[in-house]
Design a protein around this motif. Structure first.
Motif, PDB file in Angstrom:
ATOM      1  N   ARG A   4       1.000  -1.065  -0.093  1.00 55.32           N
ATOM      2  CA  ARG A   4       0.162  -0.065   0.522  1.00 55.32           C
ATOM      3  C   ARG A   4       0.905   1.201  -0.081  1.00 55.32           C
ATOM      4  O   ARG A   4       0.675   2.536  -0.436  1.00 55.32           O
ATOM      5  N   TRP A  26       4.671   1.721  12.007  1.00 52.00           N
ATOM      6  CA  TRP A  26       3.413   1.941  12.507  1.00 52.00           C
ATOM      7  C   TRP A  26       2.467   0.887  10.277  1.00 52.00           C
ATOM      8  O   TRP A  26       2.056   0.216  11.044  1.00 52.00           O
ATOM      9  N   ALA A  30      -0.641  -1.862   9.403  1.00 51.15           N
ATOM     10  CA  ALA A  30      -1.386  -1.561   8.902  1.00 51.15           C
ATOM     11  C   ALA A  30      -2.542  -1.618   8.017  1.00 51.15           C
ATOM     12  O   ALA A  30      -2.103  -2.992   7.847  1.00 51.15           O
ATOM     13  N   CYS A  32      -4.288  -1.431   5.714  1.00 54.77           N
ATOM     14  CA  CYS A  32      -4.836  -1.119   4.354  1.00 54.77           C
ATOM     15  C   CYS A  32      -3.314  -1.962   4.090  1.00 54.77           C
ATOM     16  O   CYS A  32      -3.811  -2.924   2.341  1.00 54.77           O
ATOM     17  N   PHE A  40      -7.859   3.070  -1.298  1.00 52.77           N
ATOM     18  CA  PHE A  40      -7.437   3.542  -0.928  1.00 52.77           C
ATOM     19  C   PHE A  40      -6.804   4.968  -1.548  1.00 52.77           C
ATOM     20  O   PHE A  40      -6.368   5.976  -1.704  1.00 52.77           O
ATOM     21  N   ILE A  54     -12.144   0.428   6.503  1.00 47.65           N
ATOM     22  CA  ILE A  54     -10.900  -0.081   7.199  1.00 47.65           C
ATOM     23  C   ILE A  54     -10.155   0.896   7.865  1.00 47.65           C
ATOM     24  O   ILE A  54     -10.379   0.439   8.934  1.00 47.65           O
ATOM     25  N   CYS A  55      -9.606   2.126   7.521  1.00 40.76           N
ATOM     26  CA  CYS A  55      -8.955   2.705   8.298  1.00 40.76           C
ATOM     27  C   CYS A  55      -9.563   3.011   9.929  1.00 40.76           C
ATOM     28  O   CYS A  55      -9.418   3.388  11.291  1.00 40.76           O
ATOM     29  N   CYS A  58      -8.520   0.329  12.163  1.00 38.82           N
ATOM     30  CA  CYS A  58      -7.127   0.323  11.678  1.00 38.82           C
ATOM     31  C   CYS A  58      -6.319   1.008  13.755  1.00 38.82           C
ATOM     32  O   CYS A  58      -6.501   2.441  13.677  1.00 38.82           O
ATOM     33  N   ARG A  61      -4.066   4.270  12.762  1.00 36.81           N
ATOM     34  CA  ARG A  61      -4.811   5.530  12.310  1.00 36.81           C
ATOM     35  C   ARG A  61      -4.291   6.954  12.288  1.00 36.81           C
ATOM     36  O   ARG A  61      -3.705   7.693  11.710  1.00 36.81           O
ATOM     37  N   CYS A  64      -0.556   7.345  10.906  1.00 37.81           N
ATOM     38  CA  CYS A  64      -1.479   7.249   9.841  1.00 37.81           C
ATOM     39  C   CYS A  64      -1.161   8.446   9.436  1.00 37.81           C
ATOM     40  O   CYS A  64      -0.824   8.601   8.013  1.00 37.81           O
ATOM     41  N   VAL A  77      -6.617   7.833   0.943  1.00 37.80           N
ATOM     42  CA  VAL A  77      -7.217   7.799   2.317  1.00 37.80           C
ATOM     43  C   VAL A  77      -6.005   7.767   2.609  1.00 37.80           C
ATOM     44  O   VAL A  77      -5.449   6.889   3.096  1.00 37.80           O
ATOM     45  N   GLY A  79      -5.031   7.508   7.129  1.00 34.78           N
ATOM     46  CA  GLY A  79      -5.651   8.050   8.278  1.00 34.78           C
ATOM     47  C   GLY A  79      -6.903   8.277   8.549  1.00 34.78           C
ATOM     48  O   GLY A  79      -7.645   8.805   9.737  1.00 34.78           O
TER      49      GLY A  79
HETATM   50  S1  SF4 Z   1      -5.455   4.463   8.712  1.00 38.03           S
HETATM   51 FE1  SF4 Z   1      -3.608   4.527   7.352  1.00 38.03          FE
HETATM   52  S2  SF4 Z   1      -2.603   2.702   7.927  1.00 38.03           S
HETATM   53 FE2  SF4 Z   1      -4.974   2.118   8.792  1.00 38.03          FE
HETATM   54  S3  SF4 Z   1      -5.687   0.688   7.013  1.00 38.03           S
HETATM   55 FE3  SF4 Z   1      -6.613   3.730   6.769  1.00 38.03          FE
HETATM   56  S4  SF4 Z   1      -4.899   4.442   5.247  1.00 38.03           S
HETATM   57 FE4  SF4 Z   1      -3.387   2.067   6.180  1.00 38.03          FE
END
Ligand code: SF4
Length: 95
Positions: A4, A26, A30, A32, A40, A54-55, A58, A61, A64, A77, A79
């Motif tokens: 990603r 980090w 992740a 993603c 994303f 999904i974020c 996570c 976040r 990110c 996308v 965070g």
């Molecule tokens: S918060 Fe960031 S690291 Fe986590 S899934 Fe979303 S884009 Fe990926």
């Protein structure tokens, strides 16, 4: 590096390669990285709803989003925020 974050030829990958090595540990956790980049970095006008969902799950976040804001990530996308949302947040922080 995780798919990603390292798509060859993307602006993001070029940006990451052009700066001094930041702490990217980090990214190993992740979510993603397990789903692929398509959600994303959607085509213009496509929904980012699935990426945001999904974020929302996570644990990385905050890291990110901080990374994206610090490194002025303009696309995709990060965070849980879209490009427009990050731009709006940046403008709010400057006031
Ligand atoms: S918060 Fe960031 S690291 Fe986590 S899934 Fe979303 S884009 Fe990926």
């Amino acid at each position: 590096m995780i798919e990603r974050f390292s798509l060859p030829g993307t602006i993001s990958a070029m940006h990451i390669e052009s700066i001094a090595a930041p702490d990217l540990s980090w990214q190993e956790q992740a979510l993603c990285a397990q789903t692929g980049a398509d959600f994303f970095f959607p085509e213009p006008g496509s929904s980012v709803r699935e990426a945001k969902r999904i974020c929302g799950l996570c644990e990385m976040r905050s890291a990110c989003l901080e990374y994206a804001l610090t490194h002025d990530e303009r696309f995709g996308v990060w965070g849980g925020l879209s490009e427009k949302e990050r731009l709006s947040l940046r403008q709010t922080q400057r006031q």
